[in-house]
Design an enzyme around this catalytic site. Structure first.
Site, PDB file in Angstrom:
ATOM      1  N   ASP A 122       4.235   5.277  15.576  1.00  0.00           N
ATOM      2  CA  ASP A 122       4.587   4.318  16.625  1.00  0.00           C
ATOM      3  C   ASP A 122       6.073   4.023  16.725  1.00  0.00           C
ATOM      4  O   ASP A 122       6.675   4.126  17.800  1.00  0.00           O
ATOM      5  CB  ASP A 122       3.782   3.020  16.454  1.00  0.00           C
ATOM      6  N   ASP A 137       0.360   4.689   1.455  1.00  0.00           N
ATOM      7  CA  ASP A 137      -0.403   5.645   2.247  1.00  0.00           C
ATOM      8  C   ASP A 137       0.181   7.037   2.067  1.00  0.00           C
ATOM      9  O   ASP A 137       1.406   7.204   1.960  1.00  0.00           O
ATOM     10  CB  ASP A 137      -0.380   5.256   3.727  1.00  0.00           C
ATOM     11  N   ASP A 148       0.840  -1.189   0.000  1.00  0.00           N
ATOM     12  CA  ASP A 148       0.000   0.000   0.000  1.00  0.00           C
ATOM     13  C   ASP A 148       0.879   1.245   0.000  1.00  0.00           C
ATOM     14  O   ASP A 148       1.978   1.244   0.545  1.00  0.00           O
ATOM     15  CB  ASP A 148      -0.910   0.036   1.237  1.00  0.00           C
TER      16      ASP A 148
END
Length: 366
Positions: free
Chosen positions: A134, A70, A68
């Site tokens: 994170d 993003d 993906d």
């Protein structure tokens, strides 16, 4: 190597990030999805910042093709929606935009602020957004037009050294979002980055924080695990850090009681990984089969069951029920769980006819 500056309260320049140029990061322009480039180019032409972010940058640096792409920007969801007719806004609190190009979906999010910690929903700037990421390997921003990587946290060097480091302080990172513990062990298994003893200890101590996490979110995480081709390594790490008890408590208890079951279960996960690599489009039921087969095997003496008075349909119903309880709190689609149970029983020589799709449709009506 370039440097990105910001200003302090008195207007003085302050070093914020390192900027890696094309010759330093060596990401090939043709490795970027063309439609992702179109989205970024459109946002930039309309005066907005726009970057590829997170796992895609990590994979590009490692020479892997991202699953993906993003995208993050300073444009608000409503503004993004106006720029792209082929899009829709999703989410109630954490609103972002999905932009569609045929079967491809690109997630476009707005920079988030740290005013409410790392899980708030207020919009912010890139200088705040990176502090919500994170781990350092996910806190990289790639501008495919300038071909620059913006690195606030030393993520490029951490990737090169194979180290998993949190961006958010350890005393807050898992309290604010317990699912980050699952991401940590997943990144360790999929990227080869080492989880330090200190981080592993913190994960083990924080494992009970997963208890109140919703079944839908745990289901989502477990489906990612069984679909990713690294289930064996991730589950092994989850067992070591006491996390698997909250993903699959019944399976964990059986493994604690029986080394034989543990060995068989983990071997089945290796077969699951082989399937995920060999047939990435295989249905979820094919993968659930590997989570259930060893559990069903130890339920009873199947040779005796075939001679019992129970009909195949009765055996199916009983087996389906215990399998449904076995995978809790995971809540897979009924059709996929049904597929897995029927396949297992068929291998036992129990002829259970597959149900027609119309029957599921009738059962799903309120």
């Amino acid at each position: 190597m370039l440097v990105r500056y910001s200003t302090d309260e008195k207007g003085r320049p302050v070093k914020k990030a390192v900027v890696y140029t094309k010759s330093e990061h060596k990401i090939k322009p043709d490795s970027i999805d063309r439609d992702a480039l179109l989205i970024i180019d459109c946002l930039k032409r309309n005066g907005f910042e726009s970057y590829i972010v997170g796992g895609a940058v990590r994979d590009l640096l490692g020479g892997r093709t991202p699953k993906d792409f993003d995208i993050v920007t300073d444009a608000t969801p409503s503004r993004i929606k106006k720029l792209f007719r082929n899009s829709r806004i999703i989410g109630k609190r954490f609103r972002l935009v999905h932009v569609f190009f045929g079967p491809k979906i690109f997630e476009v999010s707005t920079f988030r602020s740290i005013v409410d910690g790392s899980v708030g929903n207020a919009f912010g700037t890139i200088d705040e957004d990176f502090q919500r990421r994170d781990f350092t390997l996910n806190a990289l921003y790639y501008d495919p037009v300038k071909q620059h990587i913006i690195d606030y946290v030393g993520g490029v060097e951490d990737i090169r050294k194979g180290i998993l480091k949190p961006v958010i302080p350890l005393e807050r990172i898992f309290i604010e979002d317990p699912v980050r513990m699952l991401r940590a062990i997943k990144y360790g298994a999929t990227t080869g980055c080492k989880i330090s003893r200190k981080l592993k200890k913190k994960i083990r101590e924080s494992a009970p924080l997963l208890s109140p996490v919703s079944p839908s979110r745990l289901t989502e995480e477990l489906l990612k695990i069984i679909n990713g081709g690294h289930a064996h390594d991730i589950v092994s790490s989850a067992l070591e850090t006491d996390l698997y008890m909250y993903l699959q408590p019944a399976a964990t208890n059986l493994m604690l009681e029986s080394k034989k079951f543990e060995k068989a279960y983990l071997e089945s996960l290796k077969r699951l990984d082989e399937l995920a690599v060999r047939s990435p489009e295989s249905r979820t039921g094919e993968r659930l089969y590997f989570l259930l087969k060893d559990f069903v095997e130890q339920l009873t003496d199947w040779n005796l069951e075939m001679k019992s008075a129970l009909s195949p349909s009765e055996l199916y119903r009983q087996t389906w029920t215990v399998c449904r309880n076995f995978v809790l709190p995971m809540n897979p689609q009924r059709t996929e769980l049904d597929f897995a149970v029927r396949k297992i029983l068929s291998e036992k020589g129990i002829p259970v006819k597959p149900r027609r799709q119309k029957q599921y449709q009738r059962q799903s009506r309120p």
